[in-house]
Scaffold this active site. Structure first.
Site, PDB file in Angstrom:
ATOM      1  CD  GLU A 164      -3.269  -0.493   2.062  1.00 21.53           C
ATOM      2  OE1 GLU A 164      -2.912  -0.165   3.214  1.00 21.53           O
ATOM      3  OE2 GLU A 164      -4.456  -0.632   1.749  1.00 21.53           O
ATOM      4  CG  HIS A 168       8.998 -29.149  -0.258  1.00 21.68           C
ATOM      5  ND1 HIS A 168       9.613 -30.339  -0.546  1.00 21.68           N
ATOM      6  CD2 HIS A 168       9.683 -28.620   0.783  1.00 21.68           C
ATOM      7  CE1 HIS A 168      10.622 -30.520   0.295  1.00 21.68           C
ATOM      8  NE2 HIS A 168      10.678 -29.487   1.117  1.00 21.68           N
ATOM      9  CE  LYS A 210     -11.246   1.293   2.780  1.00 23.00           C
ATOM     10  NZ  LYS A 210     -10.770   2.175   3.849  1.00 23.00           N
TER      11      LYS A 210
HETATM   12  O1  PA5 Z   1      -3.259   1.314   5.784  1.00 23.10           O
HETATM   13  C1  PA5 Z   1      -4.390   1.761   5.626  1.00 23.10           C
HETATM   14  O2  PA5 Z   1      -4.661   2.952   5.812  1.00 23.10           O
HETATM   15  C2  PA5 Z   1      -5.539   0.850   5.220  1.00 23.10           C
HETATM   16  O3  PA5 Z   1      -5.114  -0.442   4.977  1.00 23.10           O
HETATM   17  C3  PA5 Z   1      -6.590   0.829   6.324  1.00 23.10           C
HETATM   18  O4  PA5 Z   1      -6.005   0.389   7.512  1.00 23.10           O
HETATM   19  C4  PA5 Z   1      -7.782  -0.072   5.968  1.00 23.10           C
HETATM   20  O5  PA5 Z   1      -8.315   0.303   4.731  1.00 23.10           O
HETATM   21  C5  PA5 Z   1      -8.865   0.029   7.038  1.00 23.10           C
HETATM   22  O6  PA5 Z   1      -9.324   1.343   7.142  1.00 23.10           O
HETATM   23  P1  PA5 Z   1     -10.123   1.830   8.405  1.00 23.10           P
HETATM   24  O7  PA5 Z   1      -9.268   1.678   9.620  1.00 23.10           O
HETATM   25  O8  PA5 Z   1     -10.445   3.263   8.117  1.00 23.10           O
HETATM   26  O9  PA5 Z   1     -11.370   0.986   8.505  1.00 23.10           O
END
Ligand code: PA5
Length: 414
Positions: free
Chosen positions: A272, A293, A402
């Site tokens: 990310e 393996h 989303k």
């Molecule tokens: O790293 C990030 O910001 C994302 O992976 C969020 O943690 C994830 O989308 C969950 O979002 P939220 O905590 O707003 O529900």
């Protein structure tokens, strides 16, 4: 620092790393300025105040006393860090405190049905974690599990429900305040995947019995350690140099299955943070010996696209002797001695095949060293992303899915 970074088989020279010196200085300036958005985690000592730390511990103690099942609802950065640390330290398994289970990170009916069934037979507490307070998966799971809590505990349910979310914004904050859930804050200047050392990770970890002060201390000590700063930069720049030489996949590898979720956390952190603007290194993770393996074949002889980052725990907490019945050459040796041979043998074979191998040694697996690992990778990841020219702290691609998913949900009849 306690960690030892071994770049002797990475195939990149100091001279190659030095070509990024200017970009490195820019990255460090951004991370250290205190002015860039979402860099609150860099000062590991300031993520939670001493008062918040006390609150988290007291709340966790109360939760441990009143339940034998603690359900944590969250997705991405709102759960992976907690699960990674808990599993690595064999905590939260119900042996000397509540069993900790996670929900809201998949939309499986069967998975959530099993959790509802588990709730029937025991005393439960429920914790929902979402920074935005608007993410579909955790909100859906939370509603289901909250209804079950209300069925079980009636008006008392809200005293068993906990929320970790934004200070002001989002549906979850509104609900927590209205219903009177005990709540904690995700700091404004820390994004999900960098939040494990905030209440997001610390509350579930304290409930699981992890020493959260030691975890935090590991990160704090790394933050101020010059040798560590150098190692974080070297690792980051080695990765960038490798990607520029055509190694577009980084495989995180470990020889202890309790690190499985740490591998998942790493994939999220790097995927990310770096994967945007058509840039980034694709992070994968493999568990050895199991995956030797399967994917071991590809690494050894497949298309040469990847490099490896191996996390090696030097001192093992537990071991088992292989009995005489195994015969020579195994009898009388310990399983971890054989594991060591696998670690050395795999590195030798892959290096001979021309695969760049980076090794990161951890002296032993405990809360303090987990704190060091977390901080090491967070800092290296942010440096690498900046060096690649992308912002480490947003995730526009995730936001896109989303929204598409919400549109699909709106189309469901009834
Ligand atoms: O790293 C990030 O910001 C994302 O992976 C969020 O943690 C994830 O989308 C969950 O979002 P939220 O905590 O707003 O529900």
């Amino acid at each position: 620092m306690n960690l030892v970074l071994d770049l002797s088989t990475c195939g990149i020279t100091q001279g190659q790393r030095n070509t990024f010196t200017e970009k490195l200085q820019d990255a460090l300036a951004k991370l250290g300025s205190g002015k860039e958005d979402f860099t609150g985690w860099v000062d590991a000592a300031g993520i939670v105040t001493p008062g918040e730390m006390d609150d988290i511990e007291e709340t966790a103690k109360a939760i441990r006393e009143k339940c034998d099942l603690f359900i944590v609802v969250g997705i991405g950065g709102s759960y992976l860090g907690a699960q990674a640390v808990m599993d690595a330290l064999f905590c939260g398994q119900g042996a000397d405190g509540p069993k900790v289970v996670f929900a809201g990170c998949n939309m499986s009916g069967a998975y959530h049905r099993r959790i509802l069934e588990m709730m029937d037979g025991c005393d439960c507490c429920l914790c929902v974690i979402s920074k935005s307070g608007t993410t579909t998966e955790p909100l859906a799971a939370f509603s289901i599990l909250k209804e079950k809590m209300e069925e079980k505990y009636g008006e008392q349910a809200s005293s068993r429900i906990y929320a970790v979310t934004d200070r002001e914004k989002g549906r979850l904050r509104e609900e927590a305040d209205e219903a009177g859930y005990r709540s904690f804050v995700v700091p404004d200047d820390i994004g999900g995947r960098y939040s494990v050392l905030s209440a997001v990770g610390l509350l579930p970890l304290a409930v699981a019995g992890v020493d959260i002060r030691s975890l935090t201390q590991g990160a704090v000590d790394l933050m101020t350690d010059e040798e560590a700063c150098e190692a974080e930069a070297d690792y980051a720049l080695t990765r960038v140099a490798l990607s520029m030489s055509g190694k577009w996949i980084e495989v995180f590898e470990y020889f202890h299955p309790e690190l499985h979720f740490f591998g998942e956390w790493l994939k999220q952190l790097f995927g990310e943070s770096e994967g945007k603007e058509r840039k980034g290194i694709f992070p994968a993770s493999l568990m050895f010996s199991r995956d030797l393996h399967s994917m071991g074949q590809f690494i050894q002889q497949g298309k040469p696209l990847l490099f490896e980052t191996v996390i090696i725990i030097d001192e093992r907490n537990e071991d088992v002797i292989i009995p005489e019945s195994a015969g020579a050459p195994l009898a009388g040796k310990s399983i971890e001695q054989i594991n060591d041979c696998a670690i050395k043998g795999v590195a030798a074979a892959h290096t001979k095949a021309g695969v760049p191998v980076i090794k990161l040694h951890v002296p032993k697996m405990d809360a303090y060293n987990m704190g060091q690992l977390i901080y090491f990778f967070e800092k290296s990841c942010a440096i690498a992303a900046y060096t690649m020219g992308v912002c480490p702290f947003d995730q526009p691609g995730v936001e896109a899915y989303k929204q598409e998913m919400r549109d699909e949900i709106a189309k469901i009849d009834g």
